[in-house]
Design an enzyme around this catalytic site. Structure first.
Site, mmCIF file in Angstrom:
data_model
loop_
_atom_site.group_PDB
_atom_site.id
_atom_site.type_symbol
_atom_site.label_atom_id
_atom_site.label_comp_id
_atom_site.label_asym_id
_atom_site.label_seq_id
_atom_site.Cartn_x
_atom_site.Cartn_y
_atom_site.Cartn_z
ATOM 1 N N ASP A 1 -26.185 9.569 7.943
ATOM 2 C CA ASP A 1 -26.483 10.966 7.781
ATOM 3 C C ASP A 1 -26.770 11.681 9.300
ATOM 4 O OD1 ASP A 1 -29.089 10.067 8.531
ATOM 5 O OD2 ASP A 1 -29.941 10.562 6.730
ATOM 6 N N SER A 2 -26.520 10.763 10.397
ATOM 7 C CA SER A 2 -26.509 11.317 11.684
ATOM 8 C C SER A 2 -25.269 12.316 11.915
ATOM 9 C CB SER A 2 -26.190 10.064 12.675
ATOM 10 O OG SER A 2 -25.314 9.309 12.378
ATOM 11 N N LYS B 1 -27.937 2.759 2.282
ATOM 12 C CA LYS B 1 -29.149 2.567 3.049
ATOM 13 C C LYS B 1 -29.936 3.667 2.675
ATOM 14 C CE LYS B 1 -29.115 3.480 7.482
ATOM 15 N NZ LYS B 1 -30.345 4.503 7.581
ATOM 16 N N GLU C 1 -35.561 0.533 13.629
ATOM 17 C CA GLU C 1 -35.328 1.475 14.529
ATOM 18 C C GLU C 1 -36.602 1.690 15.165
ATOM 19 O OE1 GLU C 1 -33.438 6.184 15.115
ATOM 20 O OE2 GLU C 1 -33.472 5.045 13.133
ATOM 21 N N ASP D 1 -25.271 6.082 4.151
ATOM 22 C CA ASP D 1 -26.763 6.683 4.099
ATOM 23 C C ASP D 1 -26.851 7.278 2.709
ATOM 24 O OD1 ASP D 1 -28.261 5.735 6.006
ATOM 25 O OD2 ASP D 1 -27.532 7.307 7.467
#
Length: 264
Positions: free
Chosen positions: A45-46, A113, A182, A84
């Site tokens: 989703d970046s 994810k 992360e 995502d």
């Protein structure tokens, strides 16, 4: 040749063979990543920030993710593809099941994810019971960036580190088949990796993790503004996109990336 699967990814962890993962959002880059030897593509989703120009990942929709995932799948035939689940697309279990099913059936993803700690265990149980593989995500959670007050390293003190390890174990027990970790101290990344039997993919979580992931545009030096400390501009060293991605794969698999400069 069939796509890489979860059985092989688990074997890679057991055999201490590092997993190289990058994000991608279209067919062209998907093909380039596959040719360079990337094992796993995360349709992140970046894309909200690097493709759409949003200030965060929050505006990304399920339809956006399906569209980009479908393109990535078309451009490859060997890599393992993870999609995502966007912000608030899994707010309850029924919603999670419906949206995850769309990402797999319409987008072609092999795994979804989602972000969150032990609170997500029951959702993961419901998804995996229906044959939907899940990658969990702990540490810095981009979808919760407003709640935690920005993009900060997580798990620095003993209490929060212990809580994160407990969350990781709970998510594995709920059925998660992979974990992205992360922006945590390298020592915590090592503890989580050793505590789990599923692959742990680090992004700013130290070099002991079973694999590494970066945002493609960050590691090519294309993202405007300051690059995250845990990233590295591989294109600056190599000169071409293909060679930059190949060097990333080589450095991840040999343990040369991340260096101490990319760790906390």
């Amino acid at each position: 040749m069939s796509r890489l699967n979860l059985t092989r990814l688990r074997q890679m962890k057991a055999e201490h063979n590092k997993i190289a993962m990058l994000t991608a959002y279209d067919a062209s880059f998907s093909h380039v990543l596959e040719q360079a030897g990337v094992d796993v593509i995360l349709v992140g989703d970046s894309l909200g920030m690097v493709i759409q120009g949003q200030e965060s990942t929050l505006p990304v929709t399920v339809e956006d993710m399906i569209y980009h995932c479908r393109n990535v799948v078309r451009g490859s035939d060997k890599v393992f593809v993870i999609a995502d689940m966007p912000f608030m697309s899994y707010a309850n279990e029924d919603q999670a099941i419906a949206n995850a099913a769309r990402l797999m059936a319409e987008g072609g993803a092999q795994m979804v994810k989602l972000e969150g700690g032990a609170v997500m265990a029951s959702t993961i149980e419901q998804l995996t019971a229906r044959g939907i593989p899940v990658c969990a995500h702990l540490g810095l959670l981009p979808q919760s960036v407003h709640r935690v007050g920005g993009y900060r390293v997580q798990g620095r003190d003993a209490e929060t580190a212990d809580e994160l390890i407990r969350d990781a174990i709970a998510l594995q027990e709920a059925g998660a088949d992979m974990l992205v970790l992360e922006c945590v101290p390298a020592v915590l990344g090592e503890k989580v990796t050793n505590a789990l039997t599923i692959p742990v993919i680090g992004i700013g979580a130290g070099g002991i993790c079973d694999g590494q992931v970066l945002v493609l545009y960050d590691m090519l030096g294309l993202t405007p503004g300051k690059r995250p400390r845990f990233s590295y501009d591989f294109l600056a060293d190599t000169g071409t996109i293909q060679s930059a991605i190949s060097k990333y794969v080589t450095d991840v698999k040999s343990g040369q990336f991340p260096t101490l400069e990319q760790q906390y």
